[in-house]
Design a protein around this motif. Structure first.
Motif, PDB file in Angstrom:
ATOM      1  N   SER A  52       0.944  -4.605  10.099  1.00  0.00           N
ATOM      2  CA  SER A  52       2.305  -4.086  10.210  1.00  0.00           C
ATOM      3  C   SER A  52       2.677  -4.025  11.678  1.00  0.00           C
ATOM      4  O   SER A  52       1.813  -4.080  12.565  1.00  0.00           O
ATOM      5  N   ALA A  53       3.978  -3.904  11.926  1.00  0.00           N
ATOM      6  CA  ALA A  53       4.446  -3.887  13.314  1.00  0.00           C
ATOM      7  C   ALA A  53       3.982  -2.640  14.049  1.00  0.00           C
ATOM      8  O   ALA A  53       3.834  -2.654  15.274  1.00  0.00           O
ATOM      9  N   THR A  54       3.763  -1.555  13.312  1.00  0.00           N
ATOM     10  CA  THR A  54       3.330  -0.300  13.942  1.00  0.00           C
ATOM     11  C   THR A  54       1.825  -0.188  14.072  1.00  0.00           C
ATOM     12  O   THR A  54       1.332   0.750  14.692  1.00  0.00           O
ATOM     13  N   SER A  55       1.089  -1.120  13.474  1.00  0.00           N
ATOM     14  CA  SER A  55      -0.362  -1.049  13.523  1.00  0.00           C
ATOM     15  C   SER A  55      -0.868  -1.499  14.885  1.00  0.00           C
ATOM     16  O   SER A  55      -0.405  -2.504  15.443  1.00  0.00           O
ATOM     17  N   LYS A  56      -1.828  -0.753  15.415  1.00  0.00           N
ATOM     18  CA  LYS A  56      -2.419  -1.116  16.695  1.00  0.00           C
ATOM     19  C   LYS A  56      -3.643  -2.019  16.534  1.00  0.00           C
ATOM     20  O   LYS A  56      -4.035  -2.693  17.483  1.00  0.00           O
ATOM     21  N   ALA A  57      -4.246  -1.996  15.361  1.00  0.00           N
ATOM     22  CA  ALA A  57      -5.456  -2.781  15.123  1.00  0.00           C
ATOM     23  C   ALA A  57      -5.134  -3.958  14.209  1.00  0.00           C
ATOM     24  O   ALA A  57      -4.252  -3.891  13.354  1.00  0.00           O
ATOM     25  N   GLU A 114       1.933 -22.983  -6.362  1.00  0.00           N
ATOM     26  CA  GLU A 114       2.313 -21.578  -6.267  1.00  0.00           C
ATOM     27  C   GLU A 114       2.354 -21.131  -4.818  1.00  0.00           C
ATOM     28  O   GLU A 114       1.454 -21.440  -4.030  1.00  0.00           O
ATOM     29  N   VAL A 115       3.399 -20.395  -4.487  1.00  0.00           N
ATOM     30  CA  VAL A 115       3.538 -19.750  -3.192  1.00  0.00           C
ATOM     31  C   VAL A 115       3.611 -18.252  -3.435  1.00  0.00           C
ATOM     32  O   VAL A 115       4.456 -17.788  -4.214  1.00  0.00           O
ATOM     33  N   ASN A 116       2.720 -17.498  -2.799  1.00  0.00           N
ATOM     34  CA  ASN A 116       2.643 -16.062  -3.010  1.00  0.00           C
ATOM     35  C   ASN A 116       2.800 -15.327  -1.689  1.00  0.00           C
ATOM     36  O   ASN A 116       2.283 -15.771  -0.653  1.00  0.00           O
ATOM     37  N   ALA A 117       3.474 -14.202  -1.746  1.00  0.00           N
ATOM     38  CA  ALA A 117       3.589 -13.301  -0.604  1.00  0.00           C
ATOM     39  C   ALA A 117       2.790 -12.048  -0.922  1.00  0.00           C
ATOM     40  O   ALA A 117       2.991 -11.420  -1.967  1.00  0.00           O
ATOM     41  N   TRP A 118       1.889 -11.682  -0.015  1.00  0.00           N
ATOM     42  CA  TRP A 118       0.992 -10.556  -0.226  1.00  0.00           C
ATOM     43  C   TRP A 118       1.230  -9.500   0.848  1.00  0.00           C
ATOM     44  O   TRP A 118       1.504  -9.836   2.009  1.00  0.00           O
ATOM     45  N   ASP A 119       1.121  -8.247   0.421  1.00  0.00           N
ATOM     46  CA  ASP A 119       1.170  -7.169   1.394  1.00  0.00           C
ATOM     47  C   ASP A 119      -0.051  -7.269   2.290  1.00  0.00           C
ATOM     48  O   ASP A 119      -1.190  -7.278   1.806  1.00  0.00           O
ATOM     49  N   ALA A 120       0.160  -7.348   3.583  1.00  0.00           N
ATOM     50  CA  ALA A 120      -0.951  -7.580   4.501  1.00  0.00           C
ATOM     51  C   ALA A 120      -1.917  -6.417   4.566  1.00  0.00           C
ATOM     52  O   ALA A 120      -3.079  -6.601   4.932  1.00  0.00           O
ATOM     53  N   ALA A 121      -1.472  -5.218   4.199  1.00  0.00           N
ATOM     54  CA  ALA A 121      -2.329  -4.041   4.305  1.00  0.00           C
ATOM     55  C   ALA A 121      -3.220  -3.849   3.096  1.00  0.00           C
ATOM     56  O   ALA A 121      -4.399  -3.529   3.232  1.00  0.00           O
ATOM     57  N   ASP A 122      -2.679  -4.042   1.873  1.00  0.00           N
ATOM     58  CA  ASP A 122      -3.462  -3.750   0.672  1.00  0.00           C
ATOM     59  C   ASP A 122      -3.604  -4.936  -0.270  1.00  0.00           C
ATOM     60  O   ASP A 122      -4.254  -4.828  -1.312  1.00  0.00           O
TER      61      ASP A 122
END
Length: 978
Positions: A52-57, A114-122
């Motif tokens: 995420s944009a707010t994530s530092k790691a 298939e093209v999938n969009a995944w939440d990068a965090a979970d």
């Protein structure tokens, strides 16, 4: 007098309680283990990315060779989330695509259509888009106003279609048909335009790159240009690099002789040709291009040259105005293999160099070394042979602009994944374990040192034996400090019931037989040993064969002979190695072995040694030397035309034809299954609730054959006698989906199989109608008995011998079919030492990513149909038959673990009669556990309080000591007052 109903009900509950307690909460994650794998990372689909944009790691993302998409925590190597993108119906796959835009909280993957969009965090699915054809290009836009939108290029019946998908919903914004008839290569984007790259075939010329420029907003074609590649580009793989999402996307290729490097800015017609300088005149093995993947980065890139003995690199800068590429500087030639990676901090570009001796960091603007770290010793995951680096991705961090730190994720040539911080190894993931093609159990060899020492003393005179014993005891004193040091941990482990933490570091046998070795062979030619009693630790691994890229190792089986493992490979002969060390043992290979179609071991060899039979291309077994195979040995082989043939070694040398089985016209044999080599039978009969007995039909010579007909959509099951070839039982199922697997297993006097078909009776005419019928997954259980009558041994009676020259009596069969909620990909059974413990059916459920242990009483064909069980049937443990069989969650021996890609399951007896050791292996994960079908009745669980037991005994002892005199005094006083 019969027992009251509630007593029978109580007995029934007691019988079935162990069946619904597969894994206790205090045993989970202790008796089982799992290698949660992703597969070997791919070069172009592995990167660091902030979720995420707010994530530092950052997290480490990859789409592996097994098409497993996952995120890994760089701190400890733990999998944060993963998704397996491979569909079970497809057999052919491309390498897939994986993209992410800096600052966005989703990652985009594409596999197949298939093209999938995944939440990068979970890893949760955000949206999905399915195209009409396979995806041939993927890009994420970084243009303001449409940031995060996805560009997809697909190929549909000769047409190339570029579609722009919305970032938040995945809905198409526009679609454009471009460059029809061309071979699609990629879709790329700059800060202003979209480019579709294809290979065009002009008349009388070779394939040349063609660019089609599209408007970002509308998708309309703006321009189209074709380059002259001078006939060196023949496919997408001809390009060294295709720039994506960069300020200036570039296209790089070379000639077949690696003499010239061609560089072109996508969208332009100017081609920069650079002569490759190879001063040492070494043969160049590969050329790799590394460039930043962000649109704000400087247009700099690095070209890595690798030979057999050295490597070097060149850094190029691209002029934004002219589109020309110019070499900025060289990185010196170093010996051995090396790997480079590109990283960015804002617009600055850095290149990290990983070699055998050091890790260095260089800025793309200058050739000066910013930081250098000597390589530390690496564990390599306890692997015996050190591997070179295949490719690497890095992340550069700078706190003050002058000091730097680098995290590098190294993909080793053996497939393992290692993270190095500067030059210090942090963790290693054994991804080389993905893709297991064969496995076998092996016992830890018993210690023979003491026995040899005692044998020496027994053959010496008294004085020499005494001196030898004193020396032996003195030598053993070196182990005394360690033994004393482990006393507290052993005592605490004994009282707290934590035997796992007190295991010795050395690989030794335990008293329960839980600690065994699993020898596995992978598709890439590696052989590894796994400690099944040590939480699945890999204690050695070697490369046993060099497998060309794109092929797999054709291992037929692994056979264990004492302390040696024999890897049987078709066409190559066996490979022998020691089970404890992995050391290769010389083994003679004859010309016959090298040209054999298949190879298998014969269990009837003399002197307790392994003997191998080779099968020729026509299905005929080769002759064997005299005295190797016992007379009257029968071998069953599959011919090249789908037939099954029995051969007899009656004279001990040449095989003679005995019988042949060919399925009906149109049917094709899918599998041939026999009873396991270790399949003890504790009782020849099944005791009924009314104290009568049904005698089991038992024979080691039975073969279960599965044949399918794709045209008729049927599946036939045949039970053959391997000595005579006689068909003992057959049934046919109609409306079967023959494209799905039909797993089966055979043990004792029963067999089970599963298929996807119409839920109708096998062989019924209604099942073969033209009207469409709903299909369902079914699990069929069949039991074999000598007679339909109780206390009857059938036509043979109590005869101890029978002749194979006459027709065998047919077994009395009982079958039951159950509709199950999900498909089964593999079936096998548990195995115990004496066969006293009732078996359980081990089933792999791919849709649930789980391994189930199904108690056989739930599958019994003797369950009463259409009525409740009578008291005698309830005493036997039978319940009313229901056509639906729901999977009880407590049958899941993998409990909360997600086990994917399982292709095989092996069970092995332990010294505890109640328990079987089980491992599941295959394309991705490796999982191991212990299964007790009716509970661990011969071992104490963790719930047993040893401390309470000792406290109770001590309290009783103290009470006896304290109260003894008081009782005695009271007795004496009572006698005086009497």
């Amino acid at each position: 007098m019969r027992a009251p109903f509630f007593v029978l009900l109580l007995s029934f509950c007691c019988i079935y309680f162990p069946y619904v307690a597969a894994v206790f909460a205090d045993e989970a994650y202790r008796i089982d283990y799992q290698h949660l794998l992703l597969g070997s990372p791919q070069r172009n689909t592995t990167f660091f990315h902030r979720p995420s944009a707010t994530s530092k790691a950052s997290l480490l993302y990859t789409l592996s060779e097994k098409l497993v998409l996952g995120a890994v925590n760089p701190k400890d190597g733990a999998v944060v989330w993963r998704q397996w993108l491979k569909e079970s119906q497809r057999e052919e796959y491309d390498k897939g695509y994986l993209k992410a835009l800096d600052g966005e909280d989703i990652v985009i993957s594409a596999v197949g259509n298939e093209v999938n969009a995944w939440d990068a965090a979970d890893g949760k699915l955000v949206w999905q888009w399915v195209g009409e054809g396979p995806v041939k290009g993927l890009e994420v836009l970084g243009i303001e106003g449409m940031k995060g939108d996805v560009l997809v290029a697909i190929e549909d019946t000769g047409k190339n279609i570029v579609t722009r998908l919305g970032a938040s919903s995945g809905e198409p914004v526009w679609a454009a048909t471009v460059a029809s008839g061309d071979t699609p290569v990629a879709v790329s984007a700059s800060s202003t335009n979209i480019f579709f790259v294809s290979l065009h075939t002009p008349p009388l010329l070779g394939l040349n790159p063609r660019y089609t420029t599209l408007d970002v907003v509308t998708g309309k074609q703006i321009a189209q240009a074709t380059l002259n590649a001078e006939g060196v580009t023949t496919s997408k793989d001809s390009f060294l690099y295709i720039g994506t999402n960069a300020a200036v996307p570039i296209l790089v290729w070379t000639d077949h002789a690696f003499k010239h490097l061609k560089i072109n800015v996508i969208g332009g017609k100017h081609i920069t040709s650079v002569n490759i300088v190879n001063k040492e005149k070494e043969d160049i093995q590969s050329i790799t291009v590394h460039a930043p993947r962000t649109s704000i980065a400087q247009p700099h890139f690095l070209v890595h040259y690798q030979t057999t003995v050295s490597h070097w690199a060149e850094v190029y800068h691209v002029d934004l105005a002219s589109g020309a590429a110019k070499k900025a500087y060289d990185l010196p030639r170093l010996g051995g293999l090396g790997a480079f990676s590109a990283s960015t901090i804002d617009a600055r570009v850095f290149f990290t160099r990983n070699t055998e001796s050091e890790v260095s960091l260089t800025s793309s603007a200058s050739h000066g070394i910013l930081s250098r770290w000597p390589v530390q010793s690496k564990s390599n995951g306890a692997l015996k042979d050190l591997e070179e680096i295949a490719h690497v991705v890095s992340e550069v961090v700078s706190k003050d602009g002058s000091s730097f730190s680098v995290r590098s994720a190294l993909t080793l040539c053996n497939g393992n994944w290692e993270l190095v911080r500067n030059s210090d190894p942090v963790w290693i993931r054994p991804e080389s374990l993905a893709g297991v093609v064969a496995a076998a159990w092996a016992d830890i060899p018993a210690e023979e040192g003491l026995a040899k020492e005692l044998a020496v003393e027994s053959h010496d005179n008294v004085l020499s034996a005494y001196i030898h014993r004193v020396k032996r005891h003195t030598k053993d004193l070196k182990h005394f400090p360690a033994w004393v040091q482990n006393i507290p941990s052993r005592i605490i482990g004994s009282f707290m019931g934590d035997s796992h933490g007190s295991q010795d570091a050395t690989l030794q046998r335990d008293g329960f037989g839980f600690r065994k070795i699993v020898i596995v062979a992978t598709e890439k030619g590696r052989v590894m040993a796994i400690d099944a009693g040590g939480q699945g630790a890999i204690f050695w691994g070697i490369r046993a064969a060099n497998i060309p890229l794109g092929t797999t190792w054709n291992v037929t089986s692994i056979e264990i002979e004492n302390d040696r493992a024999m890897i049987l490979v078709a066409g190559e002969g066996p490979i022998a190695l020691e089970t404890m060390t992995g050391k290769l043992v010389p083994y003679g290979v004859t010309d016959t072995l090298e040209t054999a179609r298949s190879l298998f071991s014969v269990p009837s060899c003399s002197r307790n040694t392994q003997c191998f039979l080779t099968i020729r291309a026509d299905g005929t077994p080769d002759p064997v030397p005299a005295g190797i195979i016992s007379k009257s040995t029968t071998v069953v082989t599959r011919g090249p035309y789908g037939d099954i043939t029995g051969w007899t070694y009656s004279d001990g040398l040449e095989p003679s034809f005995a019988w042949e089985f060919s399925p009906p016209c149109g049917e094709k044999i899918q599998s041939l299954i026999t009873r396991p080599a270790h399949d003890p039978v504790a009782s020849i009969g099944k005791a009924l609730g009314d104290r009568n007995v049904l005698y089991k039909y038992l024979s080691q010579n039975l073969v279960l054959v599965t044949a399918v007909s794709a045209a008729a959509s049927t599946a036939s099951i045949y039970l053959l006698d391997s000595i005579t070839g006689q068909i003992l039982y057959t049934t046919t199922h109609f409306g079967v989906d023959t494209s799905k697997p039909i797993p089966a297993t055979f043990s004792e006097n029963w067999f089970a199989y599963s298929l996807f078909s119409d839920p109708s009776l096998p062989g019924s005419a209604s099942a073969n109608t033209t009207s469409p019928l709903p299909k369902a997954h079914q699990l069929i259980m069949t039991e074999l008995y000598e007679s339909s009558l109780v206390n009857d041994r059938g036509p043979l009676g109590s005869a101890t011998n029978s002749s194979s020259l006459t027709l065998l009596p047919l077994p009395h069969t009982l079958s039951a079919a159950y509709v199950i909620p999900a498909g089964i990909s593999h079936l096998t059974t548990t195995s115990t030492l004496q066969g006293i413990t009732p078996r359980a059916l081990l089933a792999t459920i791919p849709s649930l990513s789980a391994l189930l242990s199904i108690p056989l009483p739930f599958l019994s064909p003797r369950r009463p149909v259409g009525r409740d069980p009578i008291p005698t049937e309830m005493e036997e443990g039978l319940i009313r038959y229901l056509p639906q069989l729901d999977f009880n969650p407590q049958w899941t021996v993998s409990h909360k673990r997600e086990v994917i890609g399982v292709q095989g399951v092996l069970s092995c007896p332990t010294k505890m009669e109640s328990t079987s050791a089980v491992v599941a292996w295959g394309e991705v994960d490796f999982f191991g556990t212990r299964v007790s079908p009716i509970g661990a009745f011969d071992t104490l669980g963790r719930g047993f309080s040893r401390l309470q037991l000792v406290g109770t005994v001590v309290a009783l002892g103290v009470g006896t000591v304290v109260l003894g005199p008081m009782v005695k005094r009271k007795q004496i006083n009572g006698m005086w007052t009497a």
